[in-house]
Design an enzyme around this catalytic site. Structure first.
Site, PDB file in Angstrom:
ATOM      1  N   TRP A  85       0.716  -1.350   0.090  1.00  0.00           N
ATOM      2  CA  TRP A  85       0.037  -0.039   0.142  1.00  0.00           C
ATOM      3  C   TRP A  85       0.988   1.136   0.110  1.00  0.00           C
ATOM      4  CZ3 TRP A  85      -0.356   3.876   3.837  1.00  0.00           C
ATOM      5  CH2 TRP A  85      -1.053   5.024   3.164  1.00  0.00           C
ATOM      6  N   GLU A 105      -2.919  -2.894  -2.738  1.00  0.00           N
ATOM      7  CA  GLU A 105      -4.508  -2.227  -1.764  1.00  0.00           C
ATOM      8  C   GLU A 105      -4.432  -1.077  -2.568  1.00  0.00           C
ATOM      9  OE1 GLU A 105      -3.486  -1.859   2.409  1.00  0.00           O
ATOM     10  OE2 GLU A 105      -5.471  -1.009   2.733  1.00  0.00           O
ATOM     11  N   LYS A 113      -6.758   2.778  -2.621  1.00  0.00           N
ATOM     12  CA  LYS A 113      -7.538   3.625  -1.692  1.00  0.00           C
ATOM     13  C   LYS A 113      -8.203   4.725  -2.434  1.00  0.00           C
ATOM     14  CE  LYS A 113      -6.550   5.815   2.712  1.00  0.00           C
ATOM     15  NZ  LYS A 113      -5.504   6.155   3.797  1.00  0.00           N
ATOM     16  N   ASP A 152      -9.560  -3.060   1.320  1.00  0.00           N
ATOM     17  CA  ASP A 152      -9.890  -2.365   2.517  1.00  0.00           C
ATOM     18  C   ASP A 152     -11.184  -2.018   2.899  1.00  0.00           C
ATOM     19  OD1 ASP A 152      -9.921  -0.326   4.363  1.00  0.00           O
ATOM     20  OD2 ASP A 152      -7.458  -0.776   4.807  1.00  0.00           O
ATOM     21  N   HIS A 157     -11.792   2.056   2.344  1.00  0.00           N
ATOM     22  CA  HIS A 157     -11.192   2.626   1.234  1.00  0.00           C
ATOM     23  C   HIS A 157     -12.059   2.903  -0.113  1.00  0.00           C
ATOM     24  CE1 HIS A 157      -6.657   1.696   2.481  1.00  0.00           C
ATOM     25  NE2 HIS A 157      -7.511   2.288   3.551  1.00  0.00           N
ATOM     26  N   HIS A 167      -8.380  -6.280   4.048  1.00  0.00           N
ATOM     27  CA  HIS A 167      -8.222  -5.324   5.381  1.00  0.00           C
ATOM     28  C   HIS A 167      -9.597  -5.153   5.890  1.00  0.00           C
ATOM     29  CE1 HIS A 167      -4.012  -3.781   4.666  1.00  0.00           C
ATOM     30  NE2 HIS A 167      -3.969  -4.978   5.026  1.00  0.00           N
ATOM     31  N   ASP A 185     -12.663   8.869   7.987  1.00  0.00           N
ATOM     32  CA  ASP A 185     -11.909   8.058   8.608  1.00  0.00           C
ATOM     33  C   ASP A 185     -12.025   6.652   8.512  1.00  0.00           C
ATOM     34  OD1 ASP A 185     -10.056   6.420  10.299  1.00  0.00           O
ATOM     35  OD2 ASP A 185      -9.857   7.948  11.385  1.00  0.00           O
ATOM     36  N   ASP A 219     -10.570   3.969   9.601  1.00  0.00           N
ATOM     37  CA  ASP A 219      -9.800   2.737  10.555  1.00  0.00           C
ATOM     38  C   ASP A 219     -10.525   2.652  12.045  1.00  0.00           C
ATOM     39  OD1 ASP A 219      -7.480   2.039   8.718  1.00  0.00           O
ATOM     40  OD2 ASP A 219      -7.188   4.348   8.738  1.00  0.00           O
ATOM     41  N   ASP A 240      -7.476  -4.184   9.865  1.00  0.00           N
ATOM     42  CA  ASP A 240      -6.550  -2.967   9.454  1.00  0.00           C
ATOM     43  C   ASP A 240      -7.390  -1.843  10.362  1.00  0.00           C
ATOM     44  OD1 ASP A 240      -5.004  -1.042   9.019  1.00  0.00           O
ATOM     45  OD2 ASP A 240      -5.487  -1.100   6.889  1.00  0.00           O
TER      46      ASP A 240
HETATM   47  C1  RNT Z   1      -3.823   2.717   4.681  1.00  0.00           C
HETATM   48  C2  RNT Z   1      -3.873   1.509   4.549  1.00  0.00           C
HETATM   49  C3  RNT Z   1      -2.877   0.598   5.057  1.00  0.00           C
HETATM   50  C4  RNT Z   1      -2.306   0.720   6.431  1.00  0.00           C
HETATM   51  C5  RNT Z   1      -1.621   0.004   7.063  1.00  0.00           C
HETATM   52  C6  RNT Z   1      -0.608   0.399   8.304  1.00  0.00           C
HETATM   53  O1  RNT Z   1      -4.879   3.548   4.446  1.00  0.00           O
HETATM   54  O2  RNT Z   1      -5.185   0.749   4.774  1.00  0.00           O
HETATM   55  O3  RNT Z   1      -3.291  -0.706   4.726  1.00  0.00           O
HETATM   56  O4  RNT Z   1      -3.578   1.058   7.083  1.00  0.00           O
HETATM   57  O5  RNT Z   1      -0.496  -0.608   6.100  1.00  0.00           O
HETATM   58 ZN    ZN Z   2      -5.461  -1.195   4.629  1.00  0.00          ZN
END
Ligand code: RNT
Ligand code: ZN
Length: 412
Positions: A179, A220, A222, A253, A256, A280, A288, A290, A320
């Site tokens: 990523w 990955e 985003k 993810d 994302h 993820h 956000d 996460d 993640d």
């Molecule tokens: C960031 C990605 C990535 C990170 C990690 C720490 O937007 O999701 O995967 O969160 O690699």
């Molecule tokens: Zn991620």
């Protein structure tokens, strides 16, 4: 075996569901625990702070400050999560006393992690770290600066070798995920050339073939990051095309994509064209991506997609998220336990009844069944699974975390 579990078993059996078979299948589905929840994605390089358009908010006391503390916390959290686990490391978790540059990392810098994985019976997964570094200031694999781009290519190559070493040593395939944060705050004039450079960089990184028994590569995508609001070069379309054309894994993810776009709906499409994918599992809240994973409809949909089609060998499940506003072990275990819960719930779906209803066009019965399932005695099965896995259940999880907080975390 509790009375509640016996009754639950009967309820599910009435719908044609074999609870014991569901538990047995769940025991074989690994979930990869991300090491970075324990220290707010700091790593051990000492210099610099977290960047790359990701951010950890909160300053709850007890953050792991070094590798020993992080491993101790992970060992503790593993006692709270049922089922098969893996551990996902980032390159910045190397133990080098800050003396080795990222493009010169070697397996020996992860020797303690490998020993830990062996002792804890964990498979390892890996990530090159393309952020929190001065050379990432103007992009990494898309950079127009050949020197910087070369550095990051070398870093990723070094990481693949480390990952292959993990895979070989543990006799357990490592998934290496790429990523990069590269993007643009304002609308770029040229979106094409950075993406062309990204293709070239990735091809250079993957040029050396590594036995898939030891390492699998993933990329990955985003949508945007902080400071990269207008364009992210590694977008969904970019990586979907790249992964399909190179036959590597696509990493989806959950945080994302656009707010109403869900990765659960992407799994069945992606797996028509790819052998394997990486997830993820995360939870996006507004901007956000996460937050701690909750057992919400999307998490359930992700788990159901995996289970309904028997995709558990082809979908590699990783977590993640990073939350520093609450006890970090609680954040870790709540999210990981929710992942397992969602998988168990999916495994307890009456597959035949649902398929029959759908195939005969009886959509009302399909809806009725899916809704009724939500109030079956699932909790009793989950409790039995936790008991059999020798992990606590309910608020007993929190009691254990609080004990550790008093004995260990509060002294940091
Ligand atoms: C960031 C990605 C990535 C990170 C990690 C720490 O937007 O999701 O995967 O969160 O690699
Ligand atoms: Zn991620």
């Amino acid at each position: 075996m509790s009375k509640c579990f016996e009754i639950a078993k009967e309820c599910y059996a009435a719908l044609g569901v074999d609870v014991e078979a569901a538990i047995a299948r769940l025991e074989e589905i690994p979930v990869s625990l991300h090491c970075w929840q324990g220290d707010d994605v700091a790593g051990f390089e000492s210099a610099g702070s977290l960047d790359g358009g990701i951010a950890v908010t909160g300053n709850y006391p007890g953050r792991a400050r070094n590798a020993e503390e992080l491993r101790a916390d992970i060992a503790e959290v593993l006692k709270l999560i049922p089922g098969k686990k893996r551990l996902n490391l980032h390159a910045i978790y190397a133990e080098t006393n800050g003396k080795v540059e990222r493009n010169e990392l070697e397996p020996c810098h992860f020797a303690n992690w490998l020993d830990f994985a062996k002792a804890q019976d964990l498979g390892l997964d890996f990530n090159p770290t393309f952020f929190s570094h001065p050379l990432a200031a103007n992009g990494t694999l898309t950079s127009a600066d050949d020197g910087a781009r070369k550095f990051w290519i070398e870093h990723a190559i070094a990481c693949r070798k480390i990952a292959a070493h993990f895979g070989k040593e543990l006799n357990n395939t490592c998934v290496t995920n790429i990523w990069i944060p590269d993007g643009s705050k304002d609308t770029p004039y040229d979106r094409l050339n950075p993406r062309k450079r990204l293709v070239d960089s990735l091809d250079a990184i993957l040029a050396e073939k590594i036995d898939k028994k030891y390492n699998l590569d993933a990329v990955e995508s985003k949508l945007f990051g902080i400071g990269a609001e207008s364009c992210t070069y590694g977008s969904n379309e970019f990586y979907m095309g790249y992964a399909v054309s190179r036959n590597i894994l696509l990493c989806l993810d959950a945080g994302h994509f656009h707010p109403t776009e869900v990765i659960s709906d992407k799994i069945s499409s992606a797996l028509l064209y790819l052998d394997d994918i990486l997830l993820h599992v995360s939870r996006g809240v507004r901007w956000d991506s996460d937050h701690v994973v909750c057992w919400d409809p999307e998490l359930q949909a992700i788990a159901s997609e995996i289970v309904r089609h028997g995709f558990e060998k082809r979908v590699h499940i990783g977590l993640d998220y990073f939350d520093a506003s609450i006890n970090r072990l609680a954040a870790w275990s709540i999210g990981a336990r929710n992942m397992s819960k969602a998988l168990l719930f999916a495994l307890l779906e009456p597959a035949k009844l649902l398929a029959d209803a759908e195939n005969s066009g009886d959509n009302a019965s399909r809806l009725m069944l899916l809704e009724e399932l939500k109030s079956l005695p699932f909790g009793a099965v989950w409790k039995e699974y936790c008991d059999r896995s020798n992990v606590p259940c309910g608020m007993a999880v929190m009691d254990q975390i609080k004990k550790y907080e008093t004995a260990v975390l509060s002294k940091r």
